[in-house]
Design a protein around this motif. Structure first.
Motif, PDB file in Angstrom:
ATOM      1  N   SER A   1       0.657  -1.242   0.057  1.00 32.70           N
ATOM      2  CA  SER A   1      -0.204   0.013  -0.044  1.00 32.70           C
ATOM      3  C   SER A   1       0.729   1.275   0.061  1.00 32.70           C
ATOM      4  N   TYR A   2       1.808   1.268   0.811  1.00 36.96           N
ATOM      5  CA  TYR A   2       2.672   2.437   0.924  1.00 36.96           C
ATOM      6  C   TYR A   2       3.364   2.715  -0.485  1.00 36.96           C
ATOM      7  N   LYS A   3       4.110   1.668  -1.122  1.00 40.96           N
ATOM      8  CA  LYS A   3       4.461   1.891  -2.289  1.00 40.96           C
ATOM      9  C   LYS A   3       3.870   2.498  -3.371  1.00 40.96           C
TER      10      LYS A   3
ATOM     11  N   SER B   1       1.232   4.036  -2.889  1.00 40.75           N
ATOM     12  CA  SER B   1       0.794   5.339  -2.732  1.00 40.75           C
ATOM     13  C   SER B   1       1.733   6.386  -3.463  1.00 40.75           C
TER      14      SER B   1
ATOM     15  N   ILE C   1      -4.158   2.981   6.467  1.00 40.22           N
ATOM     16  CA  ILE C   1      -4.637   3.661   4.973  1.00 40.22           C
ATOM     17  C   ILE C   1      -5.919   2.932   4.507  1.00 40.22           C
TER      18      ILE C   1
ATOM     19  N   THR D   1       0.620   3.006   6.814  1.00 38.65           N
ATOM     20  CA  THR D   1       0.417   1.736   6.141  1.00 38.65           C
ATOM     21  C   THR D   1       1.194   0.622   7.351  1.00 38.65           C
TER      22      THR D   1
ATOM     23  N   SER E   1       3.884  -0.796   6.544  1.00 38.20           N
ATOM     24  CA  SER E   1       5.150  -0.724   6.620  1.00 38.20           C
ATOM     25  C   SER E   1       5.709   0.370   7.296  1.00 38.20           C
ATOM     26  N   SER E   2       4.876   1.545   7.583  1.00 38.62           N
ATOM     27  CA  SER E   2       5.198   2.760   8.157  1.00 38.62           C
ATOM     28  C   SER E   2       4.668   3.051   9.693  1.00 38.62           C
TER      29      SER E   2
ATOM     30  N   SER F   1       5.025  -5.818   6.846  1.00 37.54           N
ATOM     31  CA  SER F   1       4.040  -5.537   5.673  1.00 37.54           C
ATOM     32  C   SER F   1       4.515  -6.290   4.656  1.00 37.54           C
TER      33      SER F   1
ATOM     34  N   MET G   1       1.198  11.472   6.431  1.00 41.42           N
ATOM     35  CA  MET G   1       1.977  10.221   6.466  1.00 41.42           C
ATOM     36  C   MET G   1       3.354  10.141   5.610  1.00 41.42           C
ATOM     37  N   ILE G   2       3.197  10.714   4.466  1.00 41.69           N
ATOM     38  CA  ILE G   2       4.356  11.007   3.490  1.00 41.69           C
ATOM     39  C   ILE G   2       5.422  11.689   4.100  1.00 41.69           C
TER      40      ILE G   2
ATOM     41  N   GLY H   1       6.707   9.631   7.197  1.00 41.35           N
ATOM     42  CA  GLY H   1       7.201   8.064   7.098  1.00 41.35           C
ATOM     43  C   GLY H   1       8.159   8.119   5.657  1.00 41.35           C
TER      44      GLY H   1
END
Ligand code: 13P
Ligand code: SF4
Length: 309
Positions: free
Chosen positions: A41-43, A45, A113, A128, A130-131, A214, A304-305, A308
């Motif tokens: 999900s993070y990647k 985004s 997320i 996410t 991962s973060s 994650s 978040m960005i 993270g």
């Protein structure tokens, strides 16, 4: 048409319609193969912000396509199968969270997320899997309300013991279906294997694993480890992708139950039909959001960005 022929047609339509395909790693192999961006999900985004195409076709679930739309509002964003939702994302709504916030206004609301855009409008920061630990540590406030996944929340609590983290009873029905008995049975069958699980699993399972992380965390751990065998405690496609990418190692699903029916709604023919729709000769499900919703929901994704990245 064979799978290969359909994939060739999809590649042609992607070019013709100037569309980038983003596919979550829980998608089937034949979809991942035709995607421009794959990952957790993070990647995805972050990828959504860097897409150099007029259109984004998302192969995943609704909240992910919504996130892509918020991060790339000038692009047209489509979901390959309009019925693909995530039950966890629907478990809590903005009214309930606003009431809890009113009762405890000193807590920072941290939203996984996997939530709807409307719920994100009343949250302070997204995470996410991962973060989550990194971001909760980085938040200045020590009092946190973590929603909606209490299993991921419990994992964060254990990794950030210095903070007062309140949880609510939400979670992923797919990962939460895995039991300690499933884990013990898989270990008995594969005694040399390391157990890698997603923190959406219940705490009793996560605590007994050799590694929790994650989707990308699990994949990177398995690729870099000197061990040769792994029991994979997340969506079934991950064991399959890893087996394909690391043919010299062995990957066993922790349980056959960890199949996300929502992620698996999307098929290669769906991707083909959606691209034809984008090209104007069929139907495609477009994510449409009004500007105000994008502006208010995006704040916690930007946060978040910022925290993270
Ligand atoms: P990640 O992609 O953050 O690992 O999350 C898994 C998931 O359940 C996606 O819905
Ligand atoms: Fe939602 Fe769980 Fe499926 Fe992820 S695996 S999309 S959290 S139901």
């Amino acid at each position: 048409m064979t799978v290969y022929q359909l994939q060739q047609e999809i590649l042609r339509l992607k070019k013709e319609t100037n569309t980038a395909v983003l596919a979550h790693s829980y998608q089937a192999r034949e979809i991942v193969e035709i995607a421009d961006f794959t990952g957790d999900s993070y990647k995805l985004s972050v990828d959504a912000m860097n897409v150099n195409a007029d259109n984004i076709l998302f192969c995943g679930v609704h909240f992910m396509a919504e996130t892509a739309k918020m991060l790339s509002p000038d692009k047209r964003v489509f979901l390959a199968n309009k019925l693909a939702g995530c039950p966890m994302a629907e478990q809590m709504d903005a009214d309930i969270i606003s009431q809890i916030k009113a009762a405890e206004p000193d807590r920072t609301v941290v939203a996984y997320i996997n939530t709807t855009a409307s719920l994100k409008t009343v949250c302070d920061v997204c995470v996410t899997s991962s973060s989550a630990v990194k971001i909760v540590k980085a938040i200045e406030n020590d009092r946190i309300l973590f929603i909606p996944d209490c299993n991921l929340g419990d994992y964060v609590k254990k990794n950030v013991p210095e903070k007062d983290i309140k949880l609510l009873q939400g979670g992923c029905p797919v990962h939460a279906s895995v039991t300690v008995r499933d884990l013990e049975a898989a270990k008995a069958e594969h005694p040399e294997a390391l157990v890698l699980v997603h923190p959406e699993c219940v705490p009793a399972v996560t605590e007994r694993a050799d590694y929790a992380g994650s989707t990308s965390g699990i994949m990177n751990f398995a690729k870099q480890s000197a061990n040769r065998e792994f029991i994979i405690g997340t969506e079934l496609s991950i064991a399959e992708h890893l087996q394909y990418e690391c043919p010299d190692k062995k990957f066993y699903p922790l349980s056959k139950k960890i199949l996300c029916p929502n992620m698996k709604l999307t098929t290669l023919p769906d991707v083909y039909s959606a691209l034809k729709g984008i090209g104007g000769t069929g139907e495609a499900f477009e994510i449409l959001m009004d500007d105000q919703l994008i502006i208010s929901a995006r704040k916690c994704i930007d946060e978040m960005i910022r925290l993270g990245g």
